[in-house]
Design a protein around this motif. Sequence first.
Motif, PDB file in Angstrom:
ATOM      1  N   GLU A  33      30.429  37.694  42.779  1.00  0.00           N
ATOM      2  CA  GLU A  33      29.563  36.244  42.317  1.00  0.00           C
ATOM      3  C   GLU A  33      28.593  36.909  41.667  1.00  0.00           C
TER       4      GLU A  33
ATOM      5  N   ARG B  88      29.880  35.835  34.466  1.00  0.00           N
ATOM      6  CA  ARG B  88      31.268  35.115  33.942  1.00  0.00           C
ATOM      7  C   ARG B  88      31.305  34.664  32.334  1.00  0.00           C
ATOM      8  N   SER B  89      30.367  34.382  31.786  1.00  0.00           N
ATOM      9  CA  SER B  89      30.460  33.859  30.446  1.00  0.00           C
ATOM     10  C   SER B  89      29.734  34.753  29.493  1.00  0.00           C
TER      11      SER B  89
END
Length: 104
Positions: free
Chosen positions: A10, A14-15
Motif C-alpha cells: 500500500e 498505483r497511478s
Amino acid sequence: MKKTDYPTWEMYSRSLTNEEYADPTLVLDELFDFAHLPEWRTLLWDWLKITVSGSYNTETTAAERASILCVYEKLQKLIEASHLLYIQQKTSKENTKEKERHIF
C-alpha cells in the motif's frame, strides 16, 4: 491509522507512470498544464460544493462529472508524487546524518 497498519504494497504508487515515478516533478507539470492555480481553487470549491450538497448525480452535467473525476485522478497522482518526494527527502536527510556520525 498508523503507517505500520498498512500492508507494505500500500505504500507504493498505483497511478504514476514509470517516467513519473522516476521524476515526480513531472506530475506538477501535468497538474498545472491542466489548470492554473486560480482554476484549481475553483475546481476544488466546486468539487466540495457538489460533494457536500449531494448534487453529484442530480445537478451536474456529464461534462462536470467527468471534470470532477479528472480532478480526482490528478490529486491522486499529486499525493503519490508528494509521498515519493517526501520519502526521497527523508532518506537523503537520514543518509546525511549517518555520514556525519561516521565523520565525527
